[in-house]
Design a protein around this motif. Structure first.
Motif, PDB file in Angstrom:
ATOM      1  N   ARG A  83      13.616 -13.403  49.935  1.00 63.19           N
ATOM      2  CA  ARG A  83      12.780 -12.209  49.849  1.00 63.19           C
ATOM      3  C   ARG A  83      11.469 -12.480  50.589  1.00 63.19           C
ATOM      4  O   ARG A  83      10.888 -13.556  50.445  1.00 63.19           O
ATOM      5  N   ALA A 104       7.565 -12.681  51.516  1.00 58.42           N
ATOM      6  CA  ALA A 104       6.376 -12.887  50.691  1.00 58.42           C
ATOM      7  C   ALA A 104       5.755 -11.534  50.343  1.00 58.42           C
ATOM      8  O   ALA A 104       5.892 -10.568  51.093  1.00 58.42           O
ATOM      9  N   ASP A 105       5.077 -11.499  49.201  1.00 57.78           N
ATOM     10  CA  ASP A 105       4.487 -10.244  48.733  1.00 57.78           C
ATOM     11  C   ASP A 105       3.536  -9.629  49.761  1.00 57.78           C
ATOM     12  O   ASP A 105       3.546  -8.418  49.964  1.00 57.78           O
ATOM     13  N   TYR A 106       2.727 -10.454  50.415  1.00 57.29           N
ATOM     14  CA  TYR A 106       1.776  -9.890  51.377  1.00 57.29           C
ATOM     15  C   TYR A 106       2.516  -9.272  52.560  1.00 57.29           C
ATOM     16  O   TYR A 106       2.087  -8.258  53.109  1.00 57.29           O
ATOM     17  N   ARG A 114       5.526  -7.854  52.439  1.00 59.37           N
ATOM     18  CA  ARG A 114       6.048  -6.572  51.957  1.00 59.37           C
ATOM     19  C   ARG A 114       4.970  -5.499  51.981  1.00 59.37           C
ATOM     20  O   ARG A 114       5.218  -4.365  52.384  1.00 59.37           O
ATOM     21  N   LEU A 115       3.771  -5.863  51.567  1.00 58.14           N
ATOM     22  CA  LEU A 115       2.668  -4.905  51.533  1.00 58.14           C
ATOM     23  C   LEU A 115       2.258  -4.495  52.946  1.00 58.14           C
ATOM     24  O   LEU A 115       2.065  -3.312  53.224  1.00 58.14           O
ATOM     25  N   TYR A 162       2.002  -2.227  44.122  1.00 56.15           N
ATOM     26  CA  TYR A 162       2.973  -3.122  44.745  1.00 56.15           C
ATOM     27  C   TYR A 162       3.233  -4.380  43.918  1.00 56.15           C
ATOM     28  O   TYR A 162       3.909  -5.289  44.378  1.00 56.15           O
ATOM     29  N   ASN A 163       2.691  -4.403  42.709  1.00 56.01           N
ATOM     30  CA  ASN A 163       2.899  -5.524  41.788  1.00 56.01           C
ATOM     31  C   ASN A 163       2.533  -6.862  42.430  1.00 56.01           C
ATOM     32  O   ASN A 163       3.321  -7.807  42.450  1.00 56.01           O
ATOM     33  N   THR A 164       1.324  -6.905  42.994  1.00 53.46           N
ATOM     34  CA  THR A 164       0.808  -8.121  43.624  1.00 53.46           C
ATOM     35  C   THR A 164      -0.557  -8.446  43.031  1.00 53.46           C
ATOM     36  O   THR A 164      -1.141  -7.640  42.316  1.00 53.46           O
ATOM     37  N   THR A 167      -3.560 -11.371  47.109  1.00 54.87           N
ATOM     38  CA  THR A 167      -2.441 -11.043  47.998  1.00 54.87           C
ATOM     39  C   THR A 167      -2.711  -9.723  48.709  1.00 54.87           C
ATOM     40  O   THR A 167      -2.469  -9.580  49.910  1.00 54.87           O
ATOM     41  N   THR A 168      -3.241  -8.769  47.976  1.00 58.48           N
ATOM     42  CA  THR A 168      -3.581  -7.470  48.559  1.00 58.48           C
ATOM     43  C   THR A 168      -4.664  -7.638  49.616  1.00 58.48           C
ATOM     44  O   THR A 168      -4.566  -7.058  50.705  1.00 58.48           O
TER      45      THR A 168
END
Length: 77
Positions: A4, A6-8, A10-11, A40-42, A46-47
């Protein structure tokens, strides 16, 4: 099994797509860091990292005390 992103990442991809699709138009204000983090559940950090990348790419710009906005002429290539 593919990993998957990384969260950043995806954002960054989600906001880039919103700009490209016109869902976020030039001059539109983005939600606050805390609102984006919740959406975004981060984490806030990360945001912030994701928005820094979007700024570096010329898609958004921050205005101290006013918020973060889609640039007037975002590069869409």
């Amino acid at each position: 099994m593919p990993s998957r992103p990384a969260d950043y990442v995806r954002l960054v991809e989600a906001i880039t797509e919103q700009i490209r699709s016109g869902e976020l138009a030039p001059g539109d204000k983005l939600p606050s860091y805390s609102q984006l983090a919740a959406q975004y559940n981060t984490s806030i950090s990360t945001t912030q990292a994701a928005l820094r990348i979007l700024r570096d790419r010329g898609l958004i710009e921050g205005h101290q005390g006013k918020g973060t906005y889609v640039t007037e002429d975002p590069p869409l290539a």
